[in-house]
Design an enzyme around this catalytic site. Structure first.
Site, PDB file in Angstrom:
ATOM      1  N   HIS A 123      12.430  18.560  69.827  1.00 33.60           N
ATOM      2  CA  HIS A 123      12.181  17.941  71.129  1.00 33.60           C
ATOM      3  C   HIS A 123      11.361  16.657  71.146  1.00 33.60           C
ATOM      4  CE1 HIS A 123      14.100  21.348  72.975  1.00 33.60           C
ATOM      5  NE2 HIS A 123      13.250  22.174  72.393  1.00 33.60           N
ATOM      6  N   LYS A 167      24.609  22.686  69.291  1.00 36.21           N
ATOM      7  CA  LYS A 167      23.721  23.130  70.369  1.00 36.21           C
ATOM      8  C   LYS A 167      24.220  22.496  71.662  1.00 36.21           C
ATOM      9  CE  LYS A 167      18.922  23.557  71.792  1.00 36.21           C
ATOM     10  NZ  LYS A 167      17.522  23.241  71.501  1.00 36.21           N
ATOM     11  N   HIS A 188       8.032  25.838  73.206  1.00 32.76           N
ATOM     12  CA  HIS A 188       9.327  25.946  73.877  1.00 32.76           C
ATOM     13  C   HIS A 188       9.377  24.933  75.010  1.00 32.76           C
ATOM     14  CE1 HIS A 188      12.869  27.664  75.786  1.00 32.76           C
ATOM     15  NE2 HIS A 188      12.196  27.702  76.917  1.00 32.76           N
TER      16      HIS A 188
END
Length: 153
Positions: free
Chosen positions: A36, A67, A140
């Site tokens: 990320h 993904k 996350h």
């Protein structure tokens, strides 16, 4: 050497558990960074080329798997980590929402695209992020971030 105390075996188990959790959190943080964070932002001519490059480079588009959705955040890791503390507010469960907006690139797998030919559409925006934290570190990034419904596939 004999351990002292009422439950010497329990002490060993608890120490092992704490060490294991620390390693697991560190691995989750490293995975978060890989998936990320892209700062400084990798230069490409447009968001689609950016997504196709970065999804492969970060092992989220491989010969066997694509993904479906991923968001890259384009700020220094310290700014993202701060969301786990004073720069973020609790939301639902263990999630925290950033007080500030960050530059993002959202990569969405194009319809009809399959491994090994993963092709992505990309969209740049500036939004607040929602993350989960463990031990003060982000682990996350929520994929359901507001305003991405407009990403046409």
């Amino acid at each position: 050497m004999e351990e002292k105390g009422p439950h010497p075996g329990l002490t060993r188990v608890l120490l092992f558990l704490v060490a294991w959790l620390a390693v697991a959190s560190a691995e989750s943080y490293q995975k978060f960074l890989r998936q990320h964070v892209d700062y400084p932002t990798t230069e490409t001519p447009d968001p689609q080329r950016y997504c196709n490059l970065m999804m492969r480079r970060r092992d989220m588009a491989t010969s066997t798997h694509c993904k479906h959705l991923n968001t890259f955040v384009h700020v220094d890791t310290s700014q993202i980590q701060a969301v786990c503390g004073q720069a973020g507010e609790p939301t639902t469960g263990d999630l925290r929402e950033s007080d500030a907006s960050f530059p993002l690139t959202v990569c969405a797998l194009q319809r009809g695209s399959w491994a090994p030919d993963c092709n992505y559409k990309g969209k740049n925006s500036t939004e607040r992020i929602i993350i989960a934290c463990e031990g003060g570190y982000p682990v996350h990034l929520e994929t359901e971030v507001p305003n991405y419904a407009g990403l046409e596939l």
